[in-house]
Design an enzyme around this catalytic site. Structure first.
Site, PDB file in Angstrom:
ATOM      1  N   LYS A 156       0.840  -1.188   0.000  1.00 45.76           N
ATOM      2  CA  LYS A 156       0.000   0.000   0.000  1.00 45.76           C
ATOM      3  C   LYS A 156       0.886   1.253   0.000  1.00 45.76           C
ATOM      4  CE  LYS A 156      -0.356   0.495   4.945  1.00 45.76           C
ATOM      5  NZ  LYS A 156       0.287   1.768   5.217  1.00 45.76           N
ATOM      6  N   HIS A 186      -1.055  -6.089   5.724  1.00 44.62           N
ATOM      7  CA  HIS A 186      -0.477  -7.019   6.691  1.00 44.62           C
ATOM      8  C   HIS A 186      -1.393  -7.294   7.878  1.00 44.62           C
ATOM      9  CE1 HIS A 186       0.824  -3.395   8.857  1.00 44.62           C
ATOM     10  NE2 HIS A 186       0.982  -4.166   9.910  1.00 44.62           N
ATOM     11  N   LYS A 190      -2.342 -11.258  10.055  1.00 45.45           N
ATOM     12  CA  LYS A 190      -2.167 -11.549  11.480  1.00 45.45           C
ATOM     13  C   LYS A 190      -3.009 -12.774  11.842  1.00 45.45           C
ATOM     14  CE  LYS A 190      -1.424  -6.660  12.662  1.00 45.45           C
ATOM     15  NZ  LYS A 190      -0.099  -6.559  13.202  1.00 45.45           N
ATOM     16  N   GLU A 224      -2.041   3.845  18.439  1.00 41.45           N
ATOM     17  CA  GLU A 224      -0.614   3.505  18.447  1.00 41.45           C
ATOM     18  C   GLU A 224       0.117   4.535  19.307  1.00 41.45           C
ATOM     19  OE1 GLU A 224       0.776   1.658  14.429  1.00 41.45           O
ATOM     20  OE2 GLU A 224      -0.283   3.493  13.965  1.00 41.45           O
ATOM     21  N   ASP A 243      -3.534   6.046   5.477  1.00 41.71           N
ATOM     22  CA  ASP A 243      -2.505   5.102   5.915  1.00 41.71           C
ATOM     23  C   ASP A 243      -3.122   3.872   6.575  1.00 41.71           C
ATOM     24  OD1 ASP A 243       0.073   4.116   6.568  1.00 41.71           O
ATOM     25  OD2 ASP A 243      -0.008   5.043   8.543  1.00 41.71           O
ATOM     26  N   HIS A 248      -6.049  -1.093   6.511  1.00 41.71           N
ATOM     27  CA  HIS A 248      -6.185  -2.086   7.573  1.00 41.71           C
ATOM     28  C   HIS A 248      -7.567  -2.140   8.231  1.00 41.71           C
ATOM     29  CE1 HIS A 248      -2.025  -2.140   6.829  1.00 41.71           C
ATOM     30  NE2 HIS A 248      -1.680  -1.148   7.606  1.00 41.71           N
ATOM     31  N   LYS A 334      -1.625   8.189  15.958  1.00 42.67           N
ATOM     32  CA  LYS A 334      -0.255   8.080  16.461  1.00 42.67           C
ATOM     33  C   LYS A 334      -0.141   8.828  17.788  1.00 42.67           C
ATOM     34  CE  LYS A 334       1.175   6.253  12.512  1.00 42.67           C
ATOM     35  NZ  LYS A 334       1.048   4.821  12.358  1.00 42.67           N
TER      36      LYS A 334
HETATM   37  C1  BG6 Z   1       1.413   0.330   8.649  1.00 44.24           C
HETATM   38  C2  BG6 Z   1       1.186   1.802   8.744  1.00 44.24           C
HETATM   39  O1  BG6 Z   1       0.794  -0.191   7.513  1.00 44.24           O
HETATM   40  O2  BG6 Z   1       0.884  -0.307   9.791  1.00 44.24           O
HETATM   41  C3  BG6 Z   1       1.836   2.344   9.983  1.00 44.24           C
HETATM   42  O3  BG6 Z   1       1.734   2.457   7.583  1.00 44.24           O
HETATM   43  C4  BG6 Z   1       1.363   1.589  11.193  1.00 44.24           C
HETATM   44  O4  BG6 Z   1       1.583   3.729  10.107  1.00 44.24           O
HETATM   45  C5  BG6 Z   1       1.509   0.090  10.991  1.00 44.24           C
HETATM   46  O5  BG6 Z   1       2.116   1.997  12.306  1.00 44.24           O
HETATM   47  C6  BG6 Z   1       0.878  -0.694  12.116  1.00 44.24           C
HETATM   48  O6  BG6 Z   1       1.125  -2.050  11.923  1.00 44.24           O
HETATM   49  P1  BG6 Z   1       1.377  -3.017  13.159  1.00 44.24           P
HETATM   50  O7  BG6 Z   1       1.393  -4.386  12.589  1.00 44.24           O
HETATM   51  O8  BG6 Z   1       2.681  -2.604  13.756  1.00 44.24           O
HETATM   52  O9  BG6 Z   1       0.228  -2.760  14.083  1.00 44.24           O
END
Ligand code: BG6
Length: 487
Positions: A156, A186, A190, A224, A243, A248, A334
């Site tokens: 992405k 991703h 999971k 996060e 993002d 996601h 964030k």
């Molecule tokens: C990424 C985003 O795809 O996923 C990031 O670009 C984000 O901004 C991250 O922090 C979070 O992934 P995970 O697996 O660490 O929760």
């Protein structure tokens, strides 16, 4: 009647064809943190077929230089140790072509390695490159014949709005057929995401109540604690919605909300996910809170007066028979108070309460089913139960399950590992389609065209205050009132 086993995991035991994998962006952050360690772990776990990996990037390295780079990446990020014999075997399969050597040089080494492997060799290209570079890399692959017999994994963002996603898909389709393209998200790799499917469709218990009659609202919450760090140039143009949400959060929402697929196979699951996306009501700016943490504007690389959101919370609806009227609350940002990845499903409260005032019924919100999508995933079902002793006092109790209890955590595959493995197997289940991506951008149009102003929030908080009005009379589930039980 039971259907024939066609499960996704059957792939885990079927041998894969030998592969030549080209890793674009081989010296980038993702390759270092996830892809090289992930490939190594697949090899350790006996899941990597006979494989040659050709790294390519702008860095001027040779094979030995790339091996040293990969070794350092494994030393920093491999979760299962790096035994000498395992490393020697893995390193012998690593090669490098600097991008300045040209695509013909890349094609030459791929052909040589295919010849050396012999037989029916598959090609896999992993594009871990900045979005602007992807169309050109794809075009070049086509020009030098490397798109033939190949699959391609794309990272992405898949566009930044409807027009750019259509343009990107058209560019991809000039070289690759949709069946060759694996758009990675991703979150869907999971373990816990797949467990949503198992939980919903392998049990008779929950599916009958998985609908508007019994579910009051759903939260998908991914706060996060990390900041943007060195990703400012990317993030400034992207923001939290593009993002995280379009990729996601909506993908996870689709797994949670989709109808039972006709079979546990990629096409059926893809169709059901796309139906969810088609039913997603347009994202209304009035139902969105955008935020920016204090201090973001002072970070190096951020434009003065930047309106990029580092936080977003929104309310959306899936306008179909199952979900009409059920709010889905999504939140991510964030520099928030805690890091979590939680799906929280709130059940409707009983129509009448026979319990006396002050008994505690309803005092801690509705019953919840909670999926923790952390790597060590957990599940909890909370309910009101009687407090021991005289009278009728009620407390919130919960049934909890943690992945650790399976005793099989050593079998865990990290998201990128699973997804690379699936792409090698040709299994599209956990990947996003062109249609799905375009539909999500289409639903995002009202918000992207008319975004509400960004509101400040303090770093280390749960976001701007307006998030509470957004979900009222419901309430955000995080921070949890009671911690997960630890064993
Ligand atoms: C990424 C985003 O795809 O996923 C990031 O670009 C984000 O901004 C991250 O922090 C979070 O992934 P995970 O697996 O660490 O929760």
């Amino acid at each position: 009647m039971r259907s024939e086993p066609t499960d996704i995991n059957s792939n885990l035991i079927s041998p894969l064809r030998p592969h030549v994998m080209v890793l674009f962006g081989a010296t980038g952050d993702l390759a270092r943190r996830k892809l090289l360690p992930g490939l190594f772990h697949l090899a350790q776990a006996g899941l990597l077929p006979k494989c040659r990996i050709v790294g390519t990037s702008l860095d001027d390295l040779d094979d030995e230089g790339f091996r040293a780079y990969a070794r350092a990446a494994l030393d920093d990020f491999a979760h299962h140790g790096v035994a000498d014999d395992e490393w020697d075997e893995f390193a012998a399969g690593l090669f490098y072509v600097c991008q300045s050597a040209g695509n013909e040089a890349l094609a030459k080494i791929v052909l040589e390695l295919e010849e050396e492997l012999g037989g029916d060799v598959a090609r896999l290209h992993y594009l871990s490159v900045p979005p602007a570079a992807a169309p050109e890399v794809v075009q070049r692959l086509g020009e030098v014949g490397l798109a033939e017999r190949a699959r391609i994994i794309m990272e992405k963002p898949f566009g930044t709005d409807l027009a750019s996603s259509i343009e990107l898909n058209e560019a991809l389709h000039r070289t690759f057929d949709e069946s060759q393209i694996f758009r990675i998200d991703h979150f869907l790799g999971k373990e816990a995401a797949l467990n949503i499917l198992a939980f919903r469709f392998a049990n008779g218990l929950f599916e009958p109540i998985w609908n508007r009659q019994h579910i009051a609202h759903v939260q998908i919450d991914v706060p996060e604690t990390l900041s943007i760090g060195h990703r400012i140039p990317f993030y400034e143009k992207t923001g939290a919605y593009r993002d995280m949400v379009v990729n996601h959060l909506f993908q996870v929402l689709a797994f949670m909300a989709m109808e039972p697929p006709t079979a546990l196979e990629p096409r059926s699951i893809g169709e059901e996910k796309n139906k969810v996306f088609r039913s997603l009501s347009p994202i209304e700016p009035s139902q969105v809170v955008r935020g920016q943490y204090g201090g973001y504007l002072d970070e190096p690389g951020v434009r003065p007066h930047s309106e990029t959101e580092t936080f977003i919370a929104l309310r959306c609806e899936i306008d179909n028979w199952r979900w009409a009227g059920v709010p889905f609350y999504l939140r991510t940002g964030k520099r928030m108070a805690e890091g979590a990845r939680v799906i929280s499903i709130a059940f409707r409260e009983p129509p009448k309460s026979m319990f006396p005032l002050g008994s505690g019924v309803g005092a801690h919100g509705p019953d919840h089913l909670t999926f923790d999508l952390a790597d060590a995933s957990r599940l909890s079902l909370s309910f009101y139960g009687k407090r021991p002793g005289p009278g009728m006092r009620l407390d919130k109790q919960s049934l909890q399950f943690s992945l650790h209890e399976t005793g099989r955590t050593t079998d865990l595959l990290e998201a990128y590992e699973r997804l690379i493995y699936d792409a090698m197997s040709g299994d599209h289940t956990l990947f996003t389609s062109a249609e799905g991506v375009e539909r999500l951008w289409e639903a995002s149009k009202p918000l992207l065209e008319n975004p509400p102003p960004v509101r400040p929030y303090s770093a280390g908080s749960w976001g701007p205050n307006a998030i509470h009005q957004l979900v009222a009379p419901d309430a955000w589930r995080l921070p949890f009132e009671r911690a997960w039980r630890s064993r």
